[in-house]
Design a protein around this motif. Structure first.
Motif, PDB file in Angstrom:
ATOM      1  N   VAL A  40      34.269  41.719  36.060  1.00 19.55           N
ATOM      2  CA  VAL A  40      35.726  41.574  36.181  1.00 19.55           C
ATOM      3  C   VAL A  40      36.417  41.982  34.884  1.00 19.55           C
ATOM      4  O   VAL A  40      37.628  41.816  34.741  1.00 19.55           O
ATOM      5  CB  VAL A  40      36.173  40.147  36.620  1.00 19.55           C
ATOM      6  CG1 VAL A  40      35.615  39.803  37.985  1.00 19.55           C
ATOM      7  CG2 VAL A  40      35.846  39.099  35.590  1.00 19.55           C
ATOM      8  N   LYS A  82      41.053  27.975  41.304  1.00 20.78           N
ATOM      9  CA  LYS A  82      41.503  27.899  39.917  1.00 20.78           C
ATOM     10  C   LYS A  82      42.562  26.823  39.794  1.00 20.78           C
ATOM     11  O   LYS A  82      43.469  26.719  40.615  1.00 20.78           O
ATOM     12  CB  LYS A  82      42.082  29.249  39.491  1.00 20.78           C
ATOM     13  CG  LYS A  82      42.599  29.298  38.071  1.00 20.78           C
ATOM     14  CD  LYS A  82      43.451  30.529  37.833  1.00 20.78           C
ATOM     15  CE  LYS A  82      44.800  30.464  38.455  1.00 20.78           C
ATOM     16  NZ  LYS A  82      45.732  29.458  37.966  1.00 20.78           N
ATOM     17  N   TYR A  87      38.412  26.276  36.489  1.00 24.08           N
ATOM     18  CA  TYR A  87      38.164  27.158  37.618  1.00 24.08           C
ATOM     19  C   TYR A  87      36.757  26.903  38.136  1.00 24.08           C
ATOM     20  O   TYR A  87      35.905  26.356  37.429  1.00 24.08           O
ATOM     21  CB  TYR A  87      38.352  28.633  37.228  1.00 24.08           C
ATOM     22  CG  TYR A  87      37.477  29.080  36.084  1.00 24.08           C
ATOM     23  CD1 TYR A  87      36.277  29.739  36.314  1.00 24.08           C
ATOM     24  CD2 TYR A  87      37.842  28.833  34.762  1.00 24.08           C
ATOM     25  CE1 TYR A  87      35.467  30.129  35.256  1.00 24.08           C
ATOM     26  CE2 TYR A  87      37.047  29.232  33.715  1.00 24.08           C
ATOM     27  CZ  TYR A  87      35.858  29.876  33.973  1.00 24.08           C
ATOM     28  OH  TYR A  87      35.056  30.259  32.934  1.00 24.08           O
ATOM     29  N   ASP A 123      45.616  34.808  32.012  1.00 24.82           N
ATOM     30  CA  ASP A 123      45.927  35.670  33.158  1.00 24.82           C
ATOM     31  C   ASP A 123      44.763  36.576  33.535  1.00 24.82           C
ATOM     32  O   ASP A 123      44.500  36.779  34.718  1.00 24.82           O
ATOM     33  CB  ASP A 123      47.161  36.527  32.862  1.00 24.82           C
ATOM     34  CG  ASP A 123      48.429  35.694  32.790  1.00 24.82           C
ATOM     35  OD1 ASP A 123      48.431  34.540  33.280  1.00 24.82           O
ATOM     36  OD2 ASP A 123      49.430  36.185  32.224  1.00 24.82           O
ATOM     37  N   ALA A 124      44.066  37.124  32.554  1.00 28.89           N
ATOM     38  CA  ALA A 124      42.963  38.041  32.835  1.00 28.89           C
ATOM     39  C   ALA A 124      41.849  37.362  33.631  1.00 28.89           C
ATOM     40  O   ALA A 124      41.172  38.003  34.431  1.00 28.89           O
ATOM     41  CB  ALA A 124      42.408  38.609  31.536  1.00 28.89           C
ATOM     42  N   ALA A 126      42.507  34.497  35.532  1.00 32.61           N
ATOM     43  CA  ALA A 126      43.135  33.998  36.760  1.00 32.61           C
ATOM     44  C   ALA A 126      43.197  35.075  37.840  1.00 32.61           C
ATOM     45  O   ALA A 126      43.087  34.774  39.035  1.00 32.61           O
ATOM     46  CB  ALA A 126      44.538  33.491  36.439  1.00 32.61           C
ATOM     47  N   GLU A 127      43.346  36.308  37.425  1.00 33.84           N
ATOM     48  CA  GLU A 127      43.538  37.420  38.378  1.00 33.84           C
ATOM     49  C   GLU A 127      42.465  37.520  39.457  1.00 33.84           C
ATOM     50  O   GLU A 127      42.804  37.652  40.644  1.00 33.84           O
ATOM     51  CB  GLU A 127      43.647  38.737  37.608  1.00 33.84           C
ATOM     52  CG  GLU A 127      44.012  39.907  38.474  1.00 33.84           C
ATOM     53  CD  GLU A 127      44.164  41.184  37.666  1.00 33.84           C
ATOM     54  OE1 GLU A 127      43.642  42.200  38.134  1.00 33.84           O
ATOM     55  OE2 GLU A 127      44.779  41.133  36.593  1.00 33.84           O
ATOM     56  N   PRO A 128      41.170  37.458  39.134  1.00 35.80           N
ATOM     57  CA  PRO A 128      40.166  37.571  40.200  1.00 35.80           C
ATOM     58  C   PRO A 128      40.245  36.448  41.240  1.00 35.80           C
ATOM     59  O   PRO A 128      39.759  36.604  42.358  1.00 35.80           O
ATOM     60  CB  PRO A 128      38.832  37.508  39.454  1.00 35.80           C
ATOM     61  CG  PRO A 128      39.149  37.896  38.051  1.00 35.80           C
ATOM     62  CD  PRO A 128      40.556  37.427  37.802  1.00 35.80           C
ATOM     63  N   GLU A 130      43.036  35.334  42.451  1.00 37.74           N
ATOM     64  CA  GLU A 130      44.225  35.566  43.257  1.00 37.74           C
ATOM     65  C   GLU A 130      44.043  36.688  44.267  1.00 37.74           C
ATOM     66  O   GLU A 130      44.907  36.911  45.092  1.00 37.74           O
ATOM     67  CB  GLU A 130      45.413  35.845  42.325  1.00 37.74           C
ATOM     68  CG  GLU A 130      45.748  34.631  41.474  1.00 37.74           C
ATOM     69  CD  GLU A 130      46.635  34.931  40.277  1.00 37.74           C
ATOM     70  OE1 GLU A 130      47.018  36.103  40.079  1.00 37.74           O
ATOM     71  OE2 GLU A 130      46.925  33.982  39.532  1.00 37.74           O
ATOM     72  N   LYS A 131      42.937  37.391  44.180  1.00 36.97           N
ATOM     73  CA  LYS A 131      42.704  38.517  45.102  1.00 36.97           C
ATOM     74  C   LYS A 131      42.035  38.047  46.370  1.00 36.97           C
ATOM     75  O   LYS A 131      41.346  37.095  46.432  1.00 36.97           O
ATOM     76  CB  LYS A 131      41.834  39.572  44.414  1.00 36.97           C
ATOM     77  CG  LYS A 131      42.561  40.251  43.297  1.00 36.97           C
ATOM     78  CD  LYS A 131      41.700  41.312  42.645  1.00 36.97           C
ATOM     79  CE  LYS A 131      42.485  41.986  41.531  1.00 36.97           C
ATOM     80  NZ  LYS A 131      41.759  42.987  40.846  1.00 36.97           N
TER      81      LYS A 131
END
Length: 131
Positions: A40, A82, A87, A123-124, A126-128, A130-131
């Motif tokens: 990721v 998360k 997480y 954020d970097a 958290a992003e995975p 949210e997909k």
């Protein structure tokens, strides 16, 4: 993003019962997490550059079937949920016959490397989720 690694059970991972020692599954899952972070785009040095560390705070593992010497295992890792500073990654380990060997939900917390206190998930990372 789901990731997957393959492992072949080695002689040093076998206990007196002739199967993989329970503690080794935690290592397999750690290898799966490291692979997930790398895929990721968050290898260890990226976390360090953000002054962020990750600390495992809880592991709930289910041992479902023994694995033996020479077996090929697949460790799948998927982001589950998360929170603000924590997480959860789910690990599923299957043998070459597709049988579930073990699974676990691993909770980690992000910390500031200097203060050693929890901080919001960057954020970097958290992003995975949210997909």
């Amino acid at each position: 993003m789901e990731t997957s690694i393959e492992i072949e059970v080695r002689p040093t991972e076998i206990d007196v019962m002739g199967h993989v020692n329970n503690a080794k599954y935690l290592e397999y899952m750690e290898w799966g997490r490291e692979d997930w972070y790398n895929k990721v785009g968050l290898p260890f040095d990226e976390f360090t550059g953000m002054n962020i560390g990750t600390v495992t705070v809880n592991i709930n593992i289910n041992y479902r079937k023994e694995a033996r010497l020479g077996e090929r295992l697949t460790v799948n890792t998927v982001p589950l949920r998360k929170g603000r500073t924590s997480y959860v990654l789910r690990h599923v380990i299957d043998n070459e016959r597709g049988e579930r060997v073990a699974d676990a939900d691993v909770t980690s917390v992000t910390i500031d490397l200097k203060t050693r206190k929890s901080v919001p998930v960057p954020d970097a990372l958290a992003e995975p989720f949210e997909k």
